[in-house]
Design an enzyme around this catalytic site. Sequence first.
Site, PDB file in Angstrom:
ATOM      1  CE  LYS A 179      -4.340  -1.694   1.805  1.00  0.00           C
ATOM      2  NZ  LYS A 179      -5.307  -1.665   2.895  1.00  0.00           N
ATOM      3  CE  LYS A 196      -5.904  -7.815  -2.271  1.00  0.00           C
ATOM      4  NZ  LYS A 196      -5.744  -7.373  -0.892  1.00  0.00           N
ATOM      5  CE  LYS A 239     -12.960  -2.334  -0.004  1.00  0.00           C
ATOM      6  NZ  LYS A 239     -12.888  -1.970   1.389  1.00  0.00           N
TER       7      LYS A 239
HETATM    8  P1  TYM Z   1     -10.914  -4.754   3.582  1.00  0.00           P
HETATM    9  O1  TYM Z   1     -12.028  -3.775   3.631  1.00  0.00           O
HETATM   10  O2  TYM Z   1      -9.725  -4.433   2.761  1.00  0.00           O
HETATM   11  O3  TYM Z   1     -11.454  -6.163   3.107  1.00  0.00           O
HETATM   12  C1  TYM Z   1     -12.625  -6.703   3.668  1.00  0.00           C
HETATM   13  C2  TYM Z   1     -12.622  -8.219   3.572  1.00  0.00           C
HETATM   14  O4  TYM Z   1     -12.627  -8.654   2.196  1.00  0.00           O
HETATM   15  C3  TYM Z   1     -11.591  -9.618   2.011  1.00  0.00           C
HETATM   16  N1  TYM Z   1     -11.090  -9.520   0.630  1.00  0.00           N
HETATM   17  C4  TYM Z   1     -11.021 -10.541  -0.231  1.00  0.00           C
HETATM   18  N2  TYM Z   1     -11.366 -11.837  -0.106  1.00  0.00           N
HETATM   19  C5  TYM Z   1     -11.188 -12.626  -1.206  1.00  0.00           C
HETATM   20  N3  TYM Z   1     -10.678 -12.192  -2.382  1.00  0.00           N
HETATM   21  C6  TYM Z   1     -10.320 -10.898  -2.543  1.00  0.00           C
HETATM   22  N4  TYM Z   1      -9.840 -10.469  -3.704  1.00  0.00           N
HETATM   23  C7  TYM Z   1     -10.486 -10.005  -1.437  1.00  0.00           C
HETATM   24  N5  TYM Z   1     -10.243  -8.683  -1.243  1.00  0.00           N
HETATM   25  C8  TYM Z   1     -10.611  -8.396   0.019  1.00  0.00           C
HETATM   26  C9  TYM Z   1     -10.530  -9.242   3.039  1.00  0.00           C
HETATM   27  O5  TYM Z   1      -9.676 -10.335   3.320  1.00  0.00           O
HETATM   28  C10 TYM Z   1     -11.393  -8.864   4.224  1.00  0.00           C
HETATM   29  O6  TYM Z   1     -11.812 -10.021   4.928  1.00  0.00           O
HETATM   30  N6  TYM Z   1      -7.848  -5.328   7.412  1.00  0.00           N
HETATM   31  C11 TYM Z   1      -9.246  -5.684   7.054  1.00  0.00           C
HETATM   32  C12 TYM Z   1     -10.253  -4.901   7.866  1.00  0.00           C
HETATM   33  C13 TYM Z   1     -10.191  -5.135   9.343  1.00  0.00           C
HETATM   34  C14 TYM Z   1     -10.439  -6.366  10.018  1.00  0.00           C
HETATM   35  C15 TYM Z   1     -10.296  -6.099  11.411  1.00  0.00           C
HETATM   36  C16 TYM Z   1     -10.770  -7.639   9.575  1.00  0.00           C
HETATM   37  C17 TYM Z   1      -9.894  -4.218  10.304  1.00  0.00           C
HETATM   38  N7  TYM Z   1      -9.973  -4.810  11.545  1.00  0.00           N
HETATM   39  C18 TYM Z   1     -10.459  -7.087  12.361  1.00  0.00           C
HETATM   40  C19 TYM Z   1     -10.935  -8.636  10.540  1.00  0.00           C
HETATM   41  C20 TYM Z   1     -10.779  -8.356  11.913  1.00  0.00           C
HETATM   42  C21 TYM Z   1      -9.388  -5.479   5.552  1.00  0.00           C
HETATM   43  O7  TYM Z   1      -8.513  -5.788   4.828  1.00  0.00           O
HETATM   44  O8  TYM Z   1     -10.529  -4.964   5.106  1.00  0.00           O
END
Ligand code: TYM
Length: 345
Positions: free
Chosen positions: A121, A205, A208
């Site tokens: 990032k 991957k 967004k």
């Molecule tokens: P975020 O918003 O980036 O992603 C949200 C969830 O979507 C999953 N994800 C995917 N799964 C499969 N294939 C993909 N291409 C893909 N892109 C995203 C992510 O693995 C995530 O589950 N750091 C976290 C947010 C967070 C969190 C937490 C999660 C903050 N605190 C505590 C669990 C527990 C995140 O990446 O969000």
Amino acid sequence: MTEPLIAPVGTRRVFSGVQPSGALHLGNYLGALVKFVALQHEMECLYCVVDLHAITAWQDPKTLASQTREIAAAYFAAGVDPAKAIVFAQSAVPEHAELAWIFNCVARLGWLDRMTQFKEKSGKHKERASVGLYTYPVLQAADILLYKATHVPVGEDQKQHLELTRDIAAKFNHDFDAPGFFPLTEALIEGPGARIMSLRDGTAKMSKSDPSDQSRINLTDDADTIAGKVKRAKTDPLPLPETVEGLKDRPEADNLVGVYAALSGQTKAQVLAQYAGQGFGQSFKPALADILVERLSPVSAEMRRLMADPAEIDRTLAAGAARARALAAPILAQTKRIVGFTAGQ
Ligand code: TYM
């Protein structure tokens, strides 16, 4: 009755979160939301909209609140029931930031230096990244351990952050001589949607932040947009193979077959049994577009309906935050006592 995702032993609690930093896509839906819905029937679940995490990268203050509501609306539209699961915005529960500070003093610089997501990032200009982006995984550990959550459903990209959460829990328990105080949380990653790849590049991957909207299916895409994106999705010139082994070294083919399998509740082998020997455009891609529309259009229609009444979403989030705080407060108070703060005595 489907197989329970978690063996029924001991005290179990689920926590997960999604950032309100842009439109949700198919990867978020299959990697996270679908699991959220299944788990709420098995145990106590907290699903957070992690707006504190979102501001580690610039978010326009004029749109952040509506992005937060949109993620909550996506949870509900996907099937999360706010009467069962606790759904709330992270910034409404100040205990997250408080515990994160304590964990900033537990986690080691060397641990954070290894985080691949920060490297991805921050890109070439690490020195211009916010300090928050660097300590992002520490706040994530605080989110989870503030509730002593035992299970965290996430996509595969979060594996390293969940390992760090365990390291922080273990070091806290050790340093403060509080054996077993914080649990060693388990990541729930397994499943057909754990890693959905870009439609333009099967080795990247779905994300967004990809500048090309053609690389992802957004939850809010309409039927024509979905059909167009699937039609243009990158494939290779070979026909669909007979066996799953035949998908090896064919990342785009593997991804599309995986998406079809995840959405239809079949294995990849079952999908191949139906389409082996055909070109992608013949009937596989049209069938994939149909199943995507069938699954996602009710979700996006429900999201639109919910978003028409932002005050109602805010009320639901506020009620969720009150429930979350009731769980968090005694755990934080105990943590402060363990650390030696007078406020915790
Ligand atoms: P975020 O918003 O980036 O992603 C949200 C969830 O979507 C999953 N994800 C995917 N799964 C499969 N294939 C993909 N291409 C893909 N892109 C995203 C992510 O693995 C995530 O589950 N750091 C976290 C947010 C967070 C969190 C937490 C999660 C903050 N605190 C505590 C669990 C527990 C995140 O990446 O969000």
